[in-house]
Design a protein around this motif. Structure first.
Motif, short mmCIF file in Angstrom:
data_model
loop_
_atom_site.label_atom_id
_atom_site.label_comp_id
_atom_site.label_asym_id
_atom_site.label_seq_id
_atom_site.Cartn_x
_atom_site.Cartn_y
_atom_site.Cartn_z
N PHE A 28 0.58 -1.18 0.23
CA PHE A 28 -0.34 0.19 -0.15
C PHE A 28 0.63 1.28 0.26
N SER A 30 1.07 4.03 1.41
CA SER A 30 1.50 4.76 3.16
C SER A 30 2.23 3.34 4.03
N LEU A 31 2.52 2.30 3.22
CA LEU A 31 3.15 0.91 3.97
C LEU A 31 4.38 0.42 3.76
N TYR A 36 2.93 -12.57 4.06
CA TYR A 36 2.67 -12.58 5.38
C TYR A 36 2.34 -14.65 4.54
N GLU A 38 -1.56 -17.33 4.42
CA GLU A 38 -2.56 -17.69 5.44
C GLU A 38 -3.65 -18.41 4.85
N LEU A 65 -2.46 -12.56 12.24
CA LEU A 65 -3.07 -11.33 12.46
C LEU A 65 -3.85 -10.75 11.77
N HIS A 66 -4.23 -10.34 11.09
CA HIS A 66 -5.76 -10.65 10.48
C HIS A 66 -6.35 -11.46 10.20
N GLU A 68 -10.48 -13.04 8.97
CA GLU A 68 -11.70 -12.11 8.67
C GLU A 68 -13.06 -13.68 8.10
N GLN A 87 -14.38 -8.37 9.45
CA GLN A 87 -12.95 -8.41 10.28
C GLN A 87 -12.77 -7.85 11.42
N LEU A 91 -14.36 -3.60 10.91
CA LEU A 91 -14.97 -3.65 9.90
C LEU A 91 -15.79 -4.69 9.76
N LYS A 118 -9.01 1.96 13.93
CA LYS A 118 -7.78 2.51 13.31
C LYS A 118 -8.48 3.35 12.48
N PRO A 120 -5.80 4.86 9.14
CA PRO A 120 -6.93 5.86 8.57
C PRO A 120 -8.19 4.37 8.07
N MET A 143 -7.79 -1.67 -2.72
CA MET A 143 -8.97 -1.23 -1.30
C MET A 143 -8.36 0.63 -1.48
N THR A 145 -8.69 3.88 0.69
CA THR A 145 -8.84 4.89 2.66
C THR A 145 -9.36 5.69 2.55
N LEU A 154 -3.64 -6.48 -1.10
CA LEU A 154 -2.75 -8.11 -0.96
C LEU A 154 -2.70 -8.81 -2.61
C1 HEM Z 1 -2.84 -2.57 6.70
C2 HEM Z 1 -6.60 -2.89 5.19
C3 HEM Z 1 -5.99 -7.40 4.79
C4 HEM Z 1 -1.33 -6.83 6.61
C5 HEM Z 1 -3.91 -1.74 6.52
C6 HEM Z 1 -4.37 -0.90 6.90
C7 HEM Z 1 -5.49 -0.74 6.34
C8 HEM Z 1 -5.55 -2.40 5.74
C9 HEM Z 1 -6.79 0.74 6.86
C10 HEM Z 1 -3.53 0.89 7.20
C11 HEM Z 1 -3.62 1.60 6.04
C12 HEM Z 1 -2.73 2.60 6.17
O1 HEM Z 1 -2.49 3.15 7.29
O2 HEM Z 1 -2.91 3.46 4.57
C13 HEM Z 1 -7.28 -4.18 5.19
C14 HEM Z 1 -8.88 -4.70 5.09
C15 HEM Z 1 -8.20 -5.44 4.47
C16 HEM Z 1 -6.71 -5.98 4.88
C17 HEM Z 1 -10.04 -3.76 3.53
C18 HEM Z 1 -9.15 -7.15 4.08
C19 HEM Z 1 -10.03 -6.76 3.11
C20 HEM Z 1 -5.12 -7.53 5.47
C21 HEM Z 1 -4.62 -9.01 5.80
C22 HEM Z 1 -3.27 -8.96 6.14
C23 HEM Z 1 -2.97 -7.75 6.30
C24 HEM Z 1 -5.24 -10.20 5.31
C25 HEM Z 1 -2.05 -10.26 6.10
C26 HEM Z 1 -1.86 -9.52 7.07
C27 HEM Z 1 -1.77 -5.86 7.25
C28 HEM Z 1 -0.68 -5.37 8.01
C29 HEM Z 1 -0.50 -3.47 7.62
C30 HEM Z 1 -1.67 -3.32 6.92
C31 HEM Z 1 0.59 -5.60 7.84
C32 HEM Z 1 0.25 -2.93 8.37
C33 HEM Z 1 0.07 -2.79 9.78
C34 HEM Z 1 -0.70 -2.62 10.02
O3 HEM Z 1 -1.27 -1.38 10.58
O4 HEM Z 1 -1.45 -3.02 10.64
N1 HEM Z 1 -4.55 -2.75 6.59
N2 HEM Z 1 -6.57 -4.79 5.62
N3 HEM Z 1 -3.75 -6.73 5.76
N4 HEM Z 1 -2.29 -4.21 7.23
FE1 HEM Z 1 -4.47 -4.88 6.08
#
Ligand code: HEM
Length: 162
Positions: A28, A30-31, A36, A38, A65-66, A68, A87, A91, A118, A120, A143, A145, A154
């Motif tokens: 992303f 911002s990241l 990971y 799954e 971690l994540h 759903e 989620q 969400l 949290k 964004p 996605m 934000t 992903l």
């Molecule tokens: C960060 C949404 C699935 C790992 C984020 C952020 C959002 C988000 C909004 C913050 C982005 C920012 O700071 O600009 C989602 C949505 C998901 C999803 C809507 C599913 C539809 C996953 C999955 C993983 C994951 C499956 C696997 C590990 C992370 C990590 C970060 C992150 C490591 C950065 C650290 C953090 O903010 O926790 N995600 N995510 N995400 N996501 Fe996801």
């Protein structure tokens, strides 16, 4: 297992347990890019519904971690699919889209979050599940934000567990 309900037979290729073959790729704007693993579980109990659980973990530490879970329904007599998902981030979403062959494309139809989620905040999600000719399953999630336009978050490929 219960007899498969006809209403979900076009999605029977999803049923069962899947695990990432190689680590998935997270990104992303911002990241910092991350990796990971799954596991996906799709089950059915004879209802016109697929039940699912997705559990992602840190590649190195295996820390959860994540996560759903939710339900998949099809509109009778059509290729329209609803993907109803909660989620762990707070969400909840109804995604809708179409099944064309072994490709399921979904986009946010409705979305809500906890009042203290949290930032964004997620605005929209698009995801594609596609069964590959070699039997592997691929998922791509994008996605937007309130800070970033629609961008890929992903990409991961799973193989079916026995
Ligand atoms: C960060 C949404 C699935 C790992 C984020 C952020 C959002 C988000 C909004 C913050 C982005 C920012 O700071 O600009 C989602 C949505 C998901 C999803 C809507 C599913 C539809 C996953 C999955 C993983 C994951 C499956 C696997 C590990 C992370 C990590 C970060 C992150 C490591 C950065 C650290 C953090 O903010 O926790 N995600 N995510 N995400 N996501 Fe996801």
């Amino acid at each position: 297992p219960a007899k498969l309900n006809e209403a979900i037979s076009p999605l029977d290729w999803l049923l069962g347990n899947w695990e990432s073959v190689e680590p998935g790729e997270g990104s992303f704007p911002s990241l910092k890019p991350f990796r990971y693993t799954e596991a996906l579980h799709f089950t059915q109990v004879g209802q016109p519904i697929i039940n699912f659980m997705f559990n992602a973990s840190d590649v190195e530490t295996k820390k959860p971690l994540h996560r759903e879970c939710g339900f998949i329904r099809m509109q009778t007599g059509t290729n329209r699919v609803a993907f109803i998902v909660a989620q762990n981030s707070g969400l909840v979403e109804v995604e809708e889209g179409e099944l064309v062959g072994k490709k399921l494309s979904l986009h946010t139809h409705a979305l809500a979050r906890t009042s203290f989620a949290k930032e964004p905040h997620v605005k929209e999600v698009s995801r594609v599940f596609q069964l590959q000719p070699d039997g592997k399953l691929e998922q791509t999630v994008s996605m937007s934000t309130d800070k970033q336009p629609m961008t890929q978050h992903l990409h991961i490929t799973y193989s079916r567990l026995p």
